[in-house]
Motif scaffolding. Structure first.
Motif, PDB file in Angstrom:
ATOM      1  N   PRO A  38       3.453  43.817  53.601  1.00  0.00           N
ATOM      2  CA  PRO A  38       3.833  42.422  53.842  1.00  0.00           C
ATOM      3  C   PRO A  38       2.778  41.421  53.369  1.00  0.00           C
ATOM      4  CG  PRO A  38       4.345  43.776  55.747  1.00  0.00           C
ATOM      5  CD  PRO A  38       3.524  44.625  54.821  1.00  0.00           C
ATOM      6  N   VAL A  39       3.244  40.284  52.893  1.00  0.00           N
ATOM      7  CA  VAL A  39       2.395  39.174  52.458  1.00  0.00           C
ATOM      8  C   VAL A  39       2.751  37.954  53.307  1.00  0.00           C
ATOM      9  CG1 VAL A  39       1.723  37.682  50.537  1.00  0.00           C
ATOM     10  CG2 VAL A  39       2.299  40.080  50.107  1.00  0.00           C
ATOM     11  N   PHE A  40       1.706  37.261  53.801  1.00  0.00           N
ATOM     12  CA  PHE A  40       1.911  36.134  54.707  1.00  0.00           C
ATOM     13  C   PHE A  40       1.305  34.851  54.142  1.00  0.00           C
ATOM     14  CE2 PHE A  40       1.429  40.060  57.107  1.00  0.00           C
ATOM     15  CZ  PHE A  40       2.558  40.070  57.907  1.00  0.00           C
ATOM     16  N   ALA A  41       1.907  33.724  54.498  1.00  0.00           N
ATOM     17  CA  ALA A  41       1.328  32.426  54.163  1.00  0.00           C
ATOM     18  C   ALA A  41       0.066  32.233  54.995  1.00  0.00           C
ATOM     19  CB  ALA A  41       2.330  31.315  54.448  1.00  0.00           C
ATOM     20  N   ALA A  42      -1.019  31.811  54.349  1.00  0.00           N
ATOM     21  CA  ALA A  42      -2.289  31.685  55.068  1.00  0.00           C
ATOM     22  C   ALA A  42      -2.262  30.548  56.084  1.00  0.00           C
ATOM     23  CB  ALA A  42      -3.424  31.470  54.074  1.00  0.00           C
ATOM     24  N   ALA A  43      -1.639  29.434  55.741  1.00  0.00           N
ATOM     25  CA  ALA A  43      -1.661  28.270  56.616  1.00  0.00           C
ATOM     26  C   ALA A  43      -0.785  28.440  57.849  1.00  0.00           C
ATOM     27  CB  ALA A  43      -1.238  27.034  55.836  1.00  0.00           C
ATOM     28  N   SER A  44       0.401  29.016  57.663  1.00  0.00           N
ATOM     29  CA  SER A  44       1.370  29.089  58.758  1.00  0.00           C
ATOM     30  C   SER A  44       1.520  30.468  59.385  1.00  0.00           C
ATOM     31  CB  SER A  44       2.744  28.639  58.258  1.00  0.00           C
ATOM     32  OG  SER A  44       3.234  29.559  57.287  1.00  0.00           O
ATOM     33  N   GLY A  45       1.103  31.497  58.655  1.00  0.00           N
ATOM     34  CA  GLY A  45       1.282  32.855  59.147  1.00  0.00           C
ATOM     35  C   GLY A  45       2.675  33.406  58.921  1.00  0.00           C
ATOM     36  N   GLU A 221      -2.672  29.695  42.318  1.00  0.00           N
ATOM     37  CA  GLU A 221      -2.692  30.015  43.732  1.00  0.00           C
ATOM     38  C   GLU A 221      -3.595  31.222  43.952  1.00  0.00           C
ATOM     39  OE1 GLU A 221       1.427  30.689  44.417  1.00  0.00           O
ATOM     40  OE2 GLU A 221       1.854  28.580  44.863  1.00  0.00           O
ATOM     41  N   VAL A 222      -4.155  31.331  45.153  1.00  0.00           N
ATOM     42  CA  VAL A 222      -5.059  32.433  45.468  1.00  0.00           C
ATOM     43  C   VAL A 222      -4.534  33.197  46.675  1.00  0.00           C
ATOM     44  CG1 VAL A 222      -7.395  33.093  46.164  1.00  0.00           C
ATOM     45  CG2 VAL A 222      -7.054  31.241  44.514  1.00  0.00           C
ATOM     46  N   ILE A 223      -4.451  34.520  46.508  1.00  0.00           N
ATOM     47  CA  ILE A 223      -3.993  35.416  47.568  1.00  0.00           C
ATOM     48  C   ILE A 223      -5.146  36.348  47.905  1.00  0.00           C
ATOM     49  CG2 ILE A 223      -2.304  37.192  48.205  1.00  0.00           C
ATOM     50  CD1 ILE A 223      -0.572  35.978  45.859  1.00  0.00           C
ATOM     51  N   ALA A 224      -5.446  36.492  49.181  1.00  0.00           N
ATOM     52  CA  ALA A 224      -6.547  37.351  49.626  1.00  0.00           C
ATOM     53  C   ALA A 224      -6.010  38.703  50.067  1.00  0.00           C
ATOM     54  CB  ALA A 224      -7.302  36.683  50.770  1.00  0.00           C
ATOM     55  N   GLU A 225      -6.622  39.766  49.558  1.00  0.00           N
ATOM     56  CA  GLU A 225      -6.248  41.117  49.962  1.00  0.00           C
ATOM     57  C   GLU A 225      -7.275  41.674  50.952  1.00  0.00           C
ATOM     58  OE1 GLU A 225      -4.143  43.568  46.671  1.00  0.00           O
ATOM     59  OE2 GLU A 225      -5.897  42.676  45.727  1.00  0.00           O
ATOM     60  N   ALA A 237      -7.807  30.802  55.462  1.00  0.00           N
ATOM     61  CA  ALA A 237      -6.871  29.704  55.723  1.00  0.00           C
ATOM     62  C   ALA A 237      -7.605  28.367  55.660  1.00  0.00           C
ATOM     63  CB  ALA A 237      -6.211  29.896  57.079  1.00  0.00           C
ATOM     64  N   ARG A 238      -8.777  28.320  56.233  1.00  0.00           N
ATOM     65  CA  ARG A 238      -9.567  27.082  56.261  1.00  0.00           C
ATOM     66  C   ARG A 238      -9.998  26.677  54.855  1.00  0.00           C
ATOM     67  NH1 ARG A 238     -13.366  28.992  59.103  1.00  0.00           N
ATOM     68  NH2 ARG A 238     -14.828  29.413  57.399  1.00  0.00           N
ATOM     69  N   GLU A 239     -10.318  27.655  54.019  1.00  0.00           N
ATOM     70  CA  GLU A 239     -10.842  27.357  52.687  1.00  0.00           C
ATOM     71  C   GLU A 239      -9.751  27.078  51.656  1.00  0.00           C
ATOM     72  OE1 GLU A 239     -13.932  26.757  52.183  1.00  0.00           O
ATOM     73  OE2 GLU A 239     -14.534  27.370  54.195  1.00  0.00           O
ATOM     74  N   GLY A 240      -8.504  27.406  51.972  1.00  0.00           N
ATOM     75  CA  GLY A 240      -7.419  27.017  51.073  1.00  0.00           C
ATOM     76  C   GLY A 240      -6.716  28.121  50.323  1.00  0.00           C
ATOM     77  N   CYS A 241      -6.883  29.386  50.721  1.00  0.00           N
ATOM     78  CA  CYS A 241      -6.082  30.452  50.115  1.00  0.00           C
ATOM     79  C   CYS A 241      -4.619  30.228  50.453  1.00  0.00           C
ATOM     80  CB  CYS A 241      -6.527  31.816  50.633  1.00  0.00           C
ATOM     81  SG  CYS A 241      -8.089  32.407  49.965  1.00  0.00           S
ATOM     82  N   MET A 242      -3.737  30.538  49.505  1.00  0.00           N
ATOM     83  CA  MET A 242      -2.312  30.320  49.727  1.00  0.00           C
ATOM     84  C   MET A 242      -1.694  31.388  50.605  1.00  0.00           C
ATOM     85  SD  MET A 242       1.022  31.303  48.793  1.00  0.00           S
ATOM     86  CE  MET A 242       0.890  32.227  47.266  1.00  0.00           C
ATOM     87  N   ALA A 243      -2.108  32.647  50.410  1.00  0.00           N
ATOM     88  CA  ALA A 243      -1.474  33.757  51.129  1.00  0.00           C
ATOM     89  C   ALA A 243      -2.458  34.895  51.327  1.00  0.00           C
ATOM     90  CB  ALA A 243      -0.239  34.242  50.366  1.00  0.00           C
ATOM     91  N   TRP A 244      -2.029  35.880  52.094  1.00  0.00           N
ATOM     92  CA  TRP A 244      -2.896  37.029  52.355  1.00  0.00           C
ATOM     93  C   TRP A 244      -2.064  38.259  52.679  1.00  0.00           C
ATOM     94  CZ3 TRP A 244      -3.053  39.681  57.067  1.00  0.00           C
ATOM     95  CH2 TRP A 244      -2.381  39.065  58.126  1.00  0.00           C
ATOM     96  N   GLN A 245      -2.707  39.424  52.545  1.00  0.00           N
ATOM     97  CA  GLN A 245      -2.120  40.674  52.986  1.00  0.00           C
ATOM     98  C   GLN A 245      -3.238  41.579  53.477  1.00  0.00           C
ATOM     99  OE1 GLN A 245      -0.552  41.402  48.854  1.00  0.00           O
ATOM    100  NE2 GLN A 245      -1.270  43.498  49.224  1.00  0.00           N
TER     101      GLN A 245
END
Length: 273
Positions: A38-45, A221-225, A237-245
């Motif tokens: 799963p991949v999630f939005a960093a700002a909203s989860g 856009e930047v996604i953190a793994e 989320a604070r630094e501005g990544c768009m999404a994460w997994q």
């Protein structure tokens, strides 16, 4: 007596052929399955999609991961058939998801070296009933190193069909910045090694900020793994990544598990641009 000059059997070639035959048989038996991270939005989860990952549930009860599986296929010369099998399986599963969810699919050097790859993938997408605009193709430096110009041409054909392109494992290798100049990228996926210390090391955090500033200048856009701690999630989320997994909220799930997981998760009313 004259020496026997007949070529001796190459054990490595024999092993590769046996592995190739075993993988082909496994595909026919349905043992090569696709998991979804799963991949999630960093700002909203919110859940925004998943990355498709291959694995082989070997009949001897040994699970072979995607990286090892594709290495075996490469030695056997059957990367193309395996890659197409994984794409077809993943797209068939994703076609049943809510239409707001995206899917990411990894491609190989063999895929990009095939002149018919873009057309073949488009046909597989259409057959599955999946929208091209919901698909992201992930590539790594290792995939690109053979022929950057050919790769760029193939990827541009995908972009023209509405497919997005992400540079995966960014920071894990040499980080050739020419890739950022030449390729039609929409996002960067930061390798877990870049994320590991961002909540404990000011230097690691400074590196993340530098990458985010560069990505912003390039409209990427930047996604953190590899997110495994709440503190890491707070930082990206604070630094501005768009999404994460990462394993913080979910490990890779089977198609059925992901469908149930998605049913219970909130997700955006419209897909990310």
């Amino acid at each position: 007596m004259g020496q026997d000059r007949r070529k001796k059997p190459d054990r490595r070639e024999d092993a590769a052929q046996q592995s190739g035959a075993a993988i082909e048989a496994a595909m026919q038996r349905g043992e090569i399955e696709v998991l979804f991270q799963p991949v999630f939005a960093a700002a909203s989860g919110e859940l925004i999609g998943a990355e498709a990952l291959a694995r082989w549930q070997h009949p001897e009860h040994v699970v072979i991961g995607g990286a090892e599986l594709f290495e075996m296929a490469e030695r056997a010369g059957i990367v193309g058939p395996l890659s197409r099998h994984v794409a077809k399986t993943a797209l068939a599963a994703a076609a049943c998801w809510d239409p707001e969810l995206r899917m990411s699919l990894n491609v190989t050097a063999a895929d990009l070296a095939d002149p018919s790859f873009a057309d073949s993938l488009a046909a597989t997408i259409a057959e599955a009933g999946f929208a091209c605009e919901r698909l992201t193709i992930e590539i790594t430096e290792q995939v690109l190193v053979a022929n950057l110009e050919v790769s760029a041409l193939q990827l541009q054909q995908l972009v023209e069909r509405g497919i997005r392109i992400a540079l995966d494992d960014f920071g894990a290798g040499f980080c050739n910045f020419r890739y950022l100049q030449r390729l039609p990228l929409q996002s960067l996926k930061l390798d877990a090694s870049l994320i590991e210390g961002i909540d404990t090391s000011s230097r690691d955090l400074a590196v993340l900020r530098g990458i985010l500033a560069m990505a912003s200048a390039l409209d990427l856009e930047v996604i953190a793994e590899g997110i495994e701690r709440e503190e890491q999630l707070d930082a990206i989320a604070r630094e501005g990544c768009m999404a994460w997994q990462g394993f913080l909220r979910a490990k890779p799930l089977t198609a059925a598990e992901f469908a149930e997981f998605a049913r219970l998760q909130p997700f955006p009313a419209s897909p990310p641009s």
